[in-house]
Design a protein around this motif. Structure first.
Motif, mmCIF file in Angstrom:
data_model
loop_
_atom_site.group_PDB
_atom_site.id
_atom_site.type_symbol
_atom_site.label_atom_id
_atom_site.label_comp_id
_atom_site.label_asym_id
_atom_site.label_seq_id
_atom_site.Cartn_x
_atom_site.Cartn_y
_atom_site.Cartn_z
ATOM 1 N N GLU A 53 28.409 -20.274 4.077
ATOM 2 C CA GLU A 53 29.264 -19.148 4.395
ATOM 3 C C GLU A 53 30.160 -19.490 5.576
ATOM 4 O O GLU A 53 29.740 -20.137 6.525
ATOM 5 C CB GLU A 53 28.425 -17.902 4.734
ATOM 6 C CG GLU A 53 27.466 -17.471 3.647
ATOM 7 C CD GLU A 53 26.125 -18.207 3.683
ATOM 8 O OE1 GLU A 53 26.024 -19.274 4.328
ATOM 9 O OE2 GLU A 53 25.180 -17.723 3.056
ATOM 10 N N TYR A 54 31.392 -18.988 5.542
ATOM 11 C CA TYR A 54 32.385 -19.270 6.576
ATOM 12 C C TYR A 54 31.892 -18.841 7.955
ATOM 13 O O TYR A 54 32.053 -19.571 8.932
ATOM 14 C CB TYR A 54 33.703 -18.560 6.224
ATOM 15 C CG TYR A 54 34.850 -18.932 7.117
ATOM 16 C CD1 TYR A 54 35.402 -20.212 7.092
ATOM 17 C CD2 TYR A 54 35.394 -18.007 8.002
ATOM 18 C CE1 TYR A 54 36.456 -20.566 7.915
ATOM 19 C CE2 TYR A 54 36.452 -18.346 8.840
ATOM 20 C CZ TYR A 54 36.974 -19.628 8.784
ATOM 21 O OH TYR A 54 38.010 -19.978 9.609
ATOM 22 N N GLU A 55 31.257 -17.681 8.023
ATOM 23 C CA GLU A 55 30.765 -17.163 9.313
ATOM 24 C C GLU A 55 29.718 -18.114 9.906
ATOM 25 O O GLU A 55 29.703 -18.358 11.111
ATOM 26 C CB GLU A 55 30.146 -15.763 9.159
ATOM 27 C CG GLU A 55 31.087 -14.694 8.641
ATOM 28 C CD GLU A 55 31.374 -14.789 7.142
ATOM 29 O OE1 GLU A 55 30.499 -15.225 6.368
ATOM 30 O OE2 GLU A 55 32.504 -14.456 6.752
ATOM 31 N N THR B 258 25.530 -19.541 -0.920
ATOM 32 C CA THR B 258 26.557 -19.102 -1.875
ATOM 33 C C THR B 258 26.489 -19.917 -3.162
ATOM 34 O O THR B 258 26.493 -19.354 -4.266
ATOM 35 C CB THR B 258 27.960 -19.235 -1.244
ATOM 36 O OG1 THR B 258 27.963 -18.580 0.016
ATOM 37 C CG2 THR B 258 29.018 -18.620 -2.137
ATOM 38 N N LYS B 259 26.417 -21.224 -3.039
ATOM 39 C CA LYS B 259 26.376 -22.097 -4.219
ATOM 40 C C LYS B 259 25.079 -21.888 -5.002
ATOM 41 O O LYS B 259 25.094 -21.860 -6.238
ATOM 42 C CB LYS B 259 26.510 -23.564 -3.781
ATOM 43 C CG LYS B 259 26.678 -24.533 -4.929
ATOM 44 C CD LYS B 259 27.093 -25.906 -4.436
ATOM 45 C CE LYS B 259 27.377 -26.829 -5.601
ATOM 46 N NZ LYS B 259 27.943 -28.104 -5.146
ATOM 47 N N ILE B 260 23.981 -21.726 -4.286
ATOM 48 C CA ILE B 260 22.697 -21.479 -4.947
ATOM 49 C C ILE B 260 22.770 -20.178 -5.749
ATOM 50 O O ILE B 260 22.345 -20.124 -6.907
ATOM 51 C CB ILE B 260 21.546 -21.424 -3.915
ATOM 52 C CG1 ILE B 260 21.317 -22.814 -3.293
ATOM 53 C CG2 ILE B 260 20.260 -20.913 -4.566
ATOM 54 C CD1 ILE B 260 20.366 -22.822 -2.108
ATOM 55 N N LYS B 261 23.328 -19.137 -5.133
ATOM 56 C CA LYS B 261 23.421 -17.832 -5.805
ATOM 57 C C LYS B 261 24.263 -17.930 -7.081
ATOM 58 O O LYS B 261 23.878 -17.400 -8.123
ATOM 59 C CB LYS B 261 24.034 -16.793 -4.867
ATOM 60 C CG LYS B 261 24.142 -15.407 -5.493
ATOM 61 C CD LYS B 261 24.805 -14.404 -4.574
ATOM 62 C CE LYS B 261 23.780 -13.849 -3.624
ATOM 63 N NZ LYS B 261 24.288 -12.708 -2.836
ATOM 64 N N LEU C 57 32.230 -28.022 3.852
ATOM 65 C CA LEU C 57 31.011 -27.196 3.948
ATOM 66 C C LEU C 57 31.095 -25.971 3.045
ATOM 67 O O LEU C 57 30.087 -25.554 2.470
ATOM 68 C CB LEU C 57 30.755 -26.786 5.403
ATOM 69 C CG LEU C 57 30.319 -27.928 6.321
ATOM 70 C CD1 LEU C 57 30.297 -27.476 7.763
ATOM 71 C CD2 LEU C 57 28.960 -28.473 5.913
ATOM 72 N N ARG C 58 32.284 -25.400 2.901
ATOM 73 C CA ARG C 58 32.452 -24.261 1.984
ATOM 74 C C ARG C 58 32.162 -24.712 0.554
ATOM 75 O O ARG C 58 31.557 -23.984 -0.219
ATOM 76 C CB ARG C 58 33.865 -23.683 2.079
ATOM 77 C CG ARG C 58 34.231 -23.103 3.417
ATOM 78 C CD ARG C 58 33.856 -21.674 3.635
ATOM 79 N NE ARG C 58 34.553 -20.819 2.707
ATOM 80 C CZ ARG C 58 34.013 -19.732 2.169
ATOM 81 N NH1 ARG C 58 32.803 -19.371 2.479
ATOM 82 N NH2 ARG C 58 34.675 -18.990 1.324
#
Length: 155
Positions: A145-147, A80-83, A139-140
């Protein structure tokens, strides 16, 4: 007050931008930003960009793949952060998703697990649910990702 722009010949400018791209993979936005340091007419900028792409000094896919590898392997960022950071650099979502194969699923889960265990072990004097909550938040913030986080916690 703006700093003076550097004056170089077309060839010198082109060589400086080639060196800039050779030193490290760059995206179009970074090269265009660098070009603003030089006094160039729009046609010259376009010609230099075309030259860099034609000679493969500037390759968006190669940049994206190397960026993903670096941020995951060295900084331990999640997808997510990379994106988000790649989108800020003007990389398309389609290209980003195509290049995610640089991160192997096993390595991704191992990294999340390691970060989870390291962070949780540092939390002292908290109840289990508080540790879990703080660790998930941590971690978020790292872009996972939460999942995936839940999958790691429950395994």
């Amino acid at each position: 007050m703006q700093p003076e722009k550097k004056l170089f010949t077309f060839e010198e400018t082109k060589q400086k931008l080639v060196n800039y791209c050779v030193y490290q993979d760059r995206c179009h936005a970074e090269v265009e930003q660098k070009m603003r340091e030089f006094v160039l007419i729009p046609e010259a900028k376009e010609e230099i960009l075309l030259y860099l792409m034609k000679e493969n000094y500037l390759n968006e896919e190669r940049f994206t793949r190397s960026y993903i590898r670096g941020k995951f392997n060295i900084k331990h960022w999640g997808k997510t952060k990379i994106k988000i950071h790649l989108k800020q650099k003007g990389i398309t979502e389609k290209l980003i998703n195509r290049c995610y194969d640089e991160i192997h699923e096993d390595d991704y889960l191992k990294t999340v697990k390691r970060l989870y265990e390291n962070y949780e072990s540092k939390l002292k004097g908290l109840k289990d649910y508080q540790k879990r909550s703080k660790t998930i938040t941590y971690l978020r913030s790292r872009g996972f990702e939460y999942e995936v986080i839940l999958q790691v916690i429950e395994s």
